[in-house]
Design a protein around this motif. Sequence first.
Motif, mmCIF file in Angstrom:
data_model
loop_
_atom_site.group_PDB
_atom_site.id
_atom_site.type_symbol
_atom_site.label_atom_id
_atom_site.label_comp_id
_atom_site.label_asym_id
_atom_site.label_seq_id
_atom_site.Cartn_x
_atom_site.Cartn_y
_atom_site.Cartn_z
ATOM 1 N N LEU A 77 0.814 -1.208 0.000
ATOM 2 C CA LEU A 77 0.000 0.000 0.000
ATOM 3 C C LEU A 77 0.849 1.260 0.000
ATOM 4 O O LEU A 77 0.369 2.344 -0.332
ATOM 5 N N ALA A 78 2.145 1.148 0.350
ATOM 6 C CA ALA A 78 3.017 2.316 0.320
ATOM 7 C C ALA A 78 3.329 2.751 -1.110
ATOM 8 O O ALA A 78 3.746 3.885 -1.338
ATOM 9 N N ASN A 79 3.118 1.864 -2.063
ATOM 10 C CA ASN A 79 3.367 2.178 -3.468
ATOM 11 C C ASN A 79 2.211 3.021 -4.014
ATOM 12 O O ASN A 79 1.061 2.577 -3.999
ATOM 13 N N LEU A 188 16.287 -3.020 -14.733
ATOM 14 C CA LEU A 188 16.312 -3.311 -13.305
ATOM 15 C C LEU A 188 15.031 -4.066 -12.968
ATOM 16 O O LEU A 188 13.950 -3.490 -12.876
ATOM 17 N N SER A 189 15.158 -5.367 -12.812
ATOM 18 C CA SER A 189 14.008 -6.253 -12.684
ATOM 19 C C SER A 189 13.337 -6.138 -11.321
ATOM 20 O O SER A 189 13.992 -5.878 -10.301
ATOM 21 N N GLY A 190 12.030 -6.369 -11.307
ATOM 22 C CA GLY A 190 11.251 -6.307 -10.071
ATOM 23 C C GLY A 190 11.183 -7.641 -9.358
ATOM 24 O O GLY A 190 11.964 -8.558 -9.653
ATOM 25 N N PRO A 191 10.253 -7.799 -8.415
ATOM 26 C CA PRO A 191 10.139 -9.038 -7.642
ATOM 27 C C PRO A 191 9.884 -10.251 -8.550
ATOM 28 O O PRO A 191 9.101 -10.180 -9.500
ATOM 29 N N GLU A 192 10.529 -11.358 -8.248
ATOM 30 C CA GLU A 192 10.348 -12.565 -9.053
ATOM 31 C C GLU A 192 8.921 -13.086 -8.973
ATOM 32 O O GLU A 192 8.445 -13.756 -9.885
ATOM 33 N N GLY A 222 14.354 -4.750 -7.430
ATOM 34 C CA GLY A 222 13.302 -4.730 -6.419
ATOM 35 C C GLY A 222 12.170 -3.842 -6.866
ATOM 36 O O GLY A 222 11.975 -3.617 -8.060
ATOM 37 N N PHE A 223 11.430 -3.293 -5.907
ATOM 38 C CA PHE A 223 10.225 -2.541 -6.244
ATOM 39 C C PHE A 223 10.144 -1.185 -5.553
ATOM 40 O O PHE A 223 9.213 -0.425 -5.774
ATOM 41 N N SER A 224 11.140 -0.862 -4.712
ATOM 42 C CA SER A 224 11.029 0.337 -3.873
ATOM 43 C C SER A 224 12.021 1.420 -4.263
ATOM 44 O O SER A 224 12.952 1.191 -5.047
ATOM 45 N N PHE A 225 11.838 2.586 -3.687
ATOM 46 C CA PHE A 225 12.764 3.706 -3.878
ATOM 47 C C PHE A 225 14.164 3.291 -3.449
ATOM 48 O O PHE A 225 15.158 3.562 -4.139
ATOM 49 N N ALA A 226 14.252 2.629 -2.288
ATOM 50 C CA ALA A 226 15.552 2.199 -1.773
ATOM 51 C C ALA A 226 16.237 1.231 -2.727
ATOM 52 O O ALA A 226 17.471 1.257 -2.874
ATOM 53 N N SER A 227 15.443 0.360 -3.384
ATOM 54 C CA SER A 227 16.028 -0.600 -4.330
ATOM 55 C C SER A 227 16.728 0.129 -5.466
ATOM 56 O O SER A 227 17.841 -0.231 -5.865
ATOM 57 N N GLY A 228 16.097 1.157 -5.997
ATOM 58 C CA GLY A 228 16.698 1.928 -7.080
ATOM 59 C C GLY A 228 17.915 2.713 -6.621
ATOM 60 O O GLY A 228 18.932 2.769 -7.320
ATOM 61 N N ASP A 248 8.214 3.261 -11.303
ATOM 62 C CA ASP A 248 8.621 4.649 -11.093
ATOM 63 C C ASP A 248 9.375 4.834 -9.778
ATOM 64 O O ASP A 248 10.294 5.657 -9.695
ATOM 65 N N LEU A 249 8.986 4.090 -8.740
ATOM 66 C CA LEU A 249 9.672 4.235 -7.458
ATOM 67 C C LEU A 249 11.140 3.840 -7.584
ATOM 68 O O LEU A 249 12.031 4.528 -7.059
ATOM 69 N N VAL A 250 11.407 2.725 -8.277
ATOM 70 C CA VAL A 250 12.789 2.303 -8.493
ATOM 71 C C VAL A 250 13.536 3.359 -9.299
ATOM 72 O O VAL A 250 14.687 3.711 -8.994
ATOM 73 N N ALA A 251 12.891 3.886 -10.338
ATOM 74 C CA ALA A 251 13.520 4.916 -11.174
ATOM 75 C C ALA A 251 13.840 6.165 -10.356
ATOM 76 O O ALA A 251 14.909 6.771 -10.515
ATOM 77 N N MET A 252 12.932 6.566 -9.467
ATOM 78 C CA MET A 252 13.169 7.749 -8.642
ATOM 79 C C MET A 252 14.343 7.539 -7.693
ATOM 80 O O MET A 252 15.173 8.430 -7.485
ATOM 81 N N GLY A 253 14.399 6.357 -7.083
ATOM 82 C CA GLY A 253 15.527 6.052 -6.212
ATOM 83 C C GLY A 253 16.832 6.065 -6.981
ATOM 84 O O GLY A 253 17.864 6.551 -6.489
ATOM 85 N N LEU A 254 16.805 5.538 -8.211
ATOM 86 C CA LEU A 254 17.994 5.525 -9.050
ATOM 87 C C LEU A 254 18.439 6.954 -9.384
ATOM 88 O O LEU A 254 19.634 7.262 -9.338
ATOM 89 N N LEU A 255 17.500 7.823 -9.717
ATOM 90 C CA LEU A 255 17.840 9.219 -10.010
ATOM 91 C C LEU A 255 18.564 9.861 -8.825
ATOM 92 O O LEU A 255 19.551 10.588 -8.996
#
Length: 340
Positions: A77-79, A188-192, A222-228, A248-255
């Motif tokens: 739900l945090a997503n 950058l792959s998400g959860p299996e 992964g799927f979170s900001f921290a993962s990116g 998008d969360l992963v992309a934002m963390g990566l940025l």
Amino acid sequence: MQKRAVARRVGIADVAAQAGVSLATVSRVMNGSFTVDPTIAARVRSVAGELKYQANPVGRSLARGKTETIGILVPDLANPMFQAVLHGLSSAAAEDGYRVLIADSSETSSEESILAAEARRRGDGVVLCAPRMNEAELNELAPSLQPMVLINRNASDGTPSLSVDYAQGIQELAEHLVELGHRRLLFLSGPETSASNRLRLLGLDSFRASHPAVEVSLEQCGFSFASGYDAASLVVASGATGVMAFNDLVAMGLLSGLHEQGVSVPQDLSVTGFDDIPFAAYTSPPLTTAAVPLTMLGEQAWHRLHQLLQGSVPEEPETIFRTEIQVRGSTGPARSLPAM
């Protein structure tokens, strides 16, 4: 010391006595039944108004055999993606007088069957949004949860489902990067356990087959900001010039991680997300992404579940939505690289 008298709650018996009708008649009128004589029904409603009578919602639910409540199970739900789906579902359900109970499995697939069963027991129906459980478990569980609607999954029993063409979306993002001159791409792959991630991988397989001159590598993320954020060093070391994040969360963390390392986006590296959550247009730079009709997914899930609750079969038991690429500032022409 004199005790203050406690006001007694007006009950259905008080309305029946003053209106001169039976308890059953009051119950039918308050539940909206059309089997009561209009004159009598008007008298009952008038008395109920005078006495400020309010029907007991629990008792009414038991009498009618339904709660006018549904459940939705989400993996995280945090997503903001799932928040948008929930907003569409709850808004549409509210228009028909239904409330929505929320269960969050926190990306723990082993908890989903327990939470789904509990949500179904507490409501008249349930929506499973992107459940992570495997196919066998989903197919075994589905009959016990009916009426049910699935989002981003399918069950073998014909349960109505709504899904997104993630394969098409990731291919279009890759095509966009190739048009900008990128020949080294990284996903950058998400959860299996994510069915939408598996569809993305299938889309990339098709892309590779039609673009043999383009290198497409894969890294579990992964799927979170921290993962990116944590993947930034790996991304820089990969030598890729175009990166496609699971969402998008992963992309934002990566940025954020790239910025800390002094990597300019899109001058040094182009980055794309997926979903087009509300924040995607306000990152620095704004995020290129594949837009998913998230609110519509929730709305349509309710409409199909409502049809099931009314005893009818949805005209479109399975619907697939296409994505739409939103080109923004996080992607640009590929920087010059030594020959591979």
